[in-house]
Design a protein around this motif. Structure first.
Motif, mmCIF file in Angstrom:
data_model
loop_
_atom_site.group_PDB
_atom_site.id
_atom_site.type_symbol
_atom_site.label_atom_id
_atom_site.label_comp_id
_atom_site.label_asym_id
_atom_site.label_seq_id
_atom_site.Cartn_x
_atom_site.Cartn_y
_atom_site.Cartn_z
ATOM 1 N N VAL A 77 -38.664 -28.465 -11.485
ATOM 2 C CA VAL A 77 -39.498 -29.709 -11.824
ATOM 3 C C VAL A 77 -39.425 -30.432 -13.156
ATOM 4 N N ASN B 264 -34.369 -30.242 -13.182
ATOM 5 C CA ASN B 264 -33.568 -30.796 -12.267
ATOM 6 C C ASN B 264 -32.414 -30.133 -12.160
ATOM 7 N N ASP C 284 -40.132 -30.967 -7.063
ATOM 8 C CA ASP C 284 -39.279 -31.688 -7.598
ATOM 9 C C ASP C 284 -38.806 -32.897 -6.786
ATOM 10 N N GLN D 106 -44.540 -34.836 -10.966
ATOM 11 C CA GLN D 106 -43.325 -34.365 -11.598
ATOM 12 C C GLN D 106 -43.512 -35.036 -13.371
#
Length: 353
Positions: free
Chosen positions: A22, A25, A158, A340
């Motif tokens: 999250v 990446n 994510d 996020q």
């Protein structure tokens, strides 16, 4: 927002650092230009001198060290090598996760191993981040950790992984466009707490009703028989395929048992359903209530039973207003507390303090 602190993030290679994704990446998009992400070989003793050198190098220049979930094992290793304070973004205890995968007496050695790793990691970390308040209480009492050392932050989702166009899984190729009848989607790993057995029975009881079940899991036991209205996807799907399944879903099934671990955790697919704004059906547990506290944000089962699950599916799929209300409210809740961007900012506030 540029953060001038230096950070060194560590994860065991090949492990899914689900919460770390999250914020990082996959280690490519870092919050701070002064950050470094290091994957450590899972076989720690393969090349010990090189490993020690890499850890020392990554942890140099007064950087703050953060170990990502589920790489708890690295905490004692890095502590011995560097002597520095370590923040463990644990999310949960490895012990609970291993118990949830119980496969009989053969699981005992792995559970004992996880207990030892958890205990050492929690004792040696200077700060521990977990996903729920109930997880905080569990770790504090079971592993003798003072509560002011544990901070709560939801794991999140994510979003970057779902920017690409969706792709229909090949298992659905025989369907024309998007399936016309209501679609009940279950996505997730096979565990004791998931409720595959309940789904199996419900799909068979409802196989003559105009409803399509889609079950997507990396492993579906062969002995489980589902109704003829069920499409099984027994493999790991891509993010594009997952996006497609959520796009066509009428209702998404969460964890539908009452296993003890569920009071401490928020299933990852709850964030997925919320991100896509899909009605979410779940057992009523303390963990999920920390994310979705109101009854209009999630359809909570009265009890974990075939009859209750069947009733809930029929009620949601037959009522457009219930679908609309659940969709709007879960999406609104997600935007308020679990995007996020929101969780990333909170995460770096925690580790910068």
């Amino acid at each position: 927002m540029e953060n001038k602190d230096r950070y060194s993030f560590f994860s065991l290679a090949g492990f899914s650092y689900s919460r770390g994704a999250v914020y990082l990446n996959g280690g490519e998009r870092l919050f701070s230009s002064n950050s470094k992400f290091t994957e450590v070989p899972s076989k720690l003793l393969t090349d010990l001198p090189s490993l020690i050198s890499r850890i020392r190098s990554a942890a140099s220049q007064n950087s703050k060290i953060v170990v990502l979930s589920p790489s708890h094992l690295l905490v004692p290793v890095i502590k011995i090598i560097t002597g520095k304070s370590i923040i463990l973004d644990a999310g949960w205890s490895l012990t609970e996760a291993e118990i949830a995968r119980w496969h009989g007496i053969g699981s005992v050695p792995r559970i004992v191993k996880c207990l030892i790793i958890d205990f050492l990691a929690f004792q040696l970390a200077s700060k521990i981040i977990v996903e729920t308040n109930h997880q905080k209480s569990f770790i504090s009492s079971r592993f003798l950790i003072r509560k002011n050392k544990i901070i709560v932050l939801m794991t999140g989702f994510d979003e970057v992984n779902f920017n690409e166009k969706s792709k229909k899984p090949f298992e659905l190729e025989d369907t024309n466009g998007t399936v016309s009848q209501p679609i009940v989607l279950f996505r997730g790993s096979y565990t004791n707490e998931a409720g595959f057995e309940l789904l199996s029975e419900v799909s068979k009881r409802m196989e003559n009703i105009d409803i399509q079940f889609i079950i997507s899991s990396n492993r579906i036991p062969r002995e489980l028989v589902f109704g003829k209205n069920t499409i099984l996807i027994s493999r790991r799907i891509s993010n594009r395929e997952m996006k497609y399944l959520y796009e066509i879903a009428t209702v998404c099934i969460g964890q539908i048992t009452n296993r003890p671990r569920l009071k401490n955790t928020i299933p990852h697919k709850a964030f997925e359903a919320a991100f896509f704004g899909k009605p979410y059906l779940s057992s009523d547990t303390l963990g999920i209530r920390e994310f979705l506290p109101e009854n209009n944000q999630c359809y909570y089962l009265e009890e974990s039973s075939v009859a209750c699950l069947e009733k809930a599916i029929l009620e949601i799929t037959a009522n457009a207003k219930i679908q609309s209300d659940l969709s709007l409210n879960i999406a609104k809740r997600y935007k308020e507390v679990a995007t996020q961007a929101t969780l990333s900012l909170k995460f770096f506030e925690i580790i910068s303090n």
